[in-house]
Scaffold this active site. Sequence first.
Site, PDB file in Angstrom:
ATOM      1  N   GLU A 137     -74.519  16.980 -87.569  1.00 55.09           N
ATOM      2  CA  GLU A 137     -74.931  16.636 -86.211  1.00 55.09           C
ATOM      3  C   GLU A 137     -76.378  16.161 -86.142  1.00 55.09           C
ATOM      4  OE1 GLU A 137     -74.644  19.723 -83.161  1.00 55.09           O
ATOM      5  OE2 GLU A 137     -75.062  18.204 -81.641  1.00 55.09           O
TER       6      GLU A 137
ATOM      7  N   ASP B 280     -71.730  21.251 -88.213  1.00 55.47           N
ATOM      8  CA  ASP B 280     -72.564  21.504 -87.028  1.00 55.47           C
ATOM      9  C   ASP B 280     -73.367  22.776 -87.305  1.00 55.47           C
ATOM     10  OD1 ASP B 280     -73.777  21.833 -84.622  1.00 55.47           O
ATOM     11  OD2 ASP B 280     -71.979  21.578 -83.420  1.00 55.47           O
TER      12      ASP B 280
ATOM     13  N   ILE C  58     -75.498  24.552 -85.478  1.00 60.48           N
ATOM     14  CA  ILE C  58     -75.322  25.541 -84.402  1.00 60.48           C
ATOM     15  C   ILE C  58     -74.423  24.896 -83.356  1.00 60.48           C
ATOM     16  CG2 ILE C  58     -76.385  27.035 -82.677  1.00 60.48           C
ATOM     17  CD1 ILE C  58     -78.970  27.014 -84.243  1.00 60.48           C
ATOM     18  N   ASP C  59     -73.205  25.350 -83.263  1.00 63.25           N
ATOM     19  CA  ASP C  59     -72.309  24.863 -82.215  1.00 63.25           C
ATOM     20  C   ASP C  59     -72.347  25.892 -81.094  1.00 63.25           C
ATOM     21  OD1 ASP C  59     -70.413  23.089 -81.063  1.00 63.25           O
ATOM     22  OD2 ASP C  59     -68.870  24.571 -81.488  1.00 63.25           O
TER      23      ASP C  59
ATOM     24  N   THR D 124     -75.187  25.370 -78.749  1.00 64.13           N
ATOM     25  CA  THR D 124     -76.656  25.449 -78.707  1.00 64.13           C
ATOM     26  C   THR D 124     -77.148  25.981 -77.358  1.00 64.13           C
ATOM     27  OG1 THR D 124     -76.729  23.592 -80.235  1.00 64.13           O
ATOM     28  CG2 THR D 124     -78.780  24.133 -79.138  1.00 64.13           C
TER      29      THR D 124
ATOM     30  N   ASP E 209     -68.138  19.090 -84.265  1.00 57.41           N
ATOM     31  CA  ASP E 209     -67.769  20.220 -83.403  1.00 57.41           C
ATOM     32  C   ASP E 209     -66.355  20.711 -83.715  1.00 57.41           C
ATOM     33  OD1 ASP E 209     -70.127  20.191 -81.683  1.00 57.41           O
ATOM     34  OD2 ASP E 209     -69.325  18.363 -80.783  1.00 57.41           O
TER      35      ASP E 209
HETATM   36  C1  IPD Z   1     -71.360  21.328 -77.900  1.00 57.26           C
HETATM   37  C2  IPD Z   1     -70.418  22.489 -77.718  1.00 57.26           C
HETATM   38  C3  IPD Z   1     -69.806  22.458 -76.327  1.00 57.26           C
HETATM   39  C4  IPD Z   1     -69.121  21.170 -76.051  1.00 57.26           C
HETATM   40  C5  IPD Z   1     -70.024  19.977 -76.304  1.00 57.26           C
HETATM   41  C6  IPD Z   1     -70.606  20.063 -77.712  1.00 57.26           C
HETATM   42  P1  IPD Z   1     -73.455  21.688 -79.532  1.00 57.26           P
HETATM   43  O1  IPD Z   1     -71.899  21.321 -79.214  1.00 57.26           O
HETATM   44  O2  IPD Z   1     -69.375  22.451 -78.670  1.00 57.26           O
HETATM   45  O3  IPD Z   1     -68.836  23.456 -76.187  1.00 57.26           O
HETATM   46  O4  IPD Z   1     -68.707  21.158 -74.712  1.00 57.26           O
HETATM   47  O5  IPD Z   1     -69.252  18.798 -76.166  1.00 57.26           O
HETATM   48  O6  IPD Z   1     -71.462  18.961 -77.911  1.00 57.26           O
HETATM   49  O7  IPD Z   1     -74.284  20.662 -78.854  1.00 57.26           O
HETATM   50  O8  IPD Z   1     -73.696  23.035 -78.999  1.00 57.26           O
HETATM   51  O9  IPD Z   1     -73.539  21.584 -81.017  1.00 57.26           O
END
Ligand code: IPD
Length: 294
Positions: free
Chosen positions: A73, A91, A93-94, A96, A233
Amino acid sequence: MSMPSPDLDEICGTLIDLAYRAGEIIMGALPATENTGSKKNSADLVTVYDRAVEDMISSELKDKYPYYQFYGEETYDPARPLTNAPTFVIDPIDGTVNFVHGFPHACVSLGFAINRVPTVGVVFNPFTKTLYSAVRGKGAFLNRTSQLPLKRSNVEPLGGLKDSLISVEWGSERTGRNWETKIRTFERLGQSQENGGAMVRSMRSLGSAALNLCAVAAGTLDLYWEGGCWAWDVCAGWIILEEAGGIMVGGNPDEWEAEIDGRKYLAIRAASSQRSQKELVEEFWSTIQGRLEY
Ligand code: IPD
């Protein structure tokens, strides 16, 4: 350097070790706003820890597996799309936004794809010390020992939407056609049947695509729908879901073949018959108000 054929179990073990190391960085993080910045708007955050975790993981993986590609990412370059080559899809940190708020629902999501098909997945939430892992053809596991889905979902047949606990996400795009499609669909999903709605039991937004997929894999959620998230993700959670007997299709009607970087997804948990999974997919697609365009 010639490329050896991937040893998927060995790769899974490496990813689990890296997930625990990433967890230490995440849990050692200082909750300070100066460590947080935004990407496209105030709902799309990145922290110094996202970058530190990705740096650690990418340097370890590039050292150990120089012949595989890396797609993460924080180093994403639109000029270098995901190819058929064996690729780590990461990813750091998913979730964030959860992480920044200290809401204990964030994870490191480590996937490995071959021919753009998710093949190995490791998802670790260091707040709850919950580890999900899967290798294609070998099943999916919680904390390395309990096979997914958890027993409850083996015995419960999959019902229709009105019997379902589902997950949807708001995303960071809060205007335009995708936003309209989402909120009108949310309304239709929640509304009473007398008023034309599906009246699902309830909707959750866990804030992490990977953890949503793992909850569907475990069978504690029946379904998860999202538009706007990215390959990093979903890659790891996708193989965990499939190895737990769940299915992944596209987020728009008739998209039976979901693409890893298609950015719109619908996941359904394991069920006693494949037919009822497909029926739930079709029922869900029929409630979508508009079309997701990413
Ligand atoms: C997000 C999370 C979130 C989702 C977003 C993602 P991130 O990833 O997975 O649940 O709704 O579309 O971008 O930004 O925390 O790595």
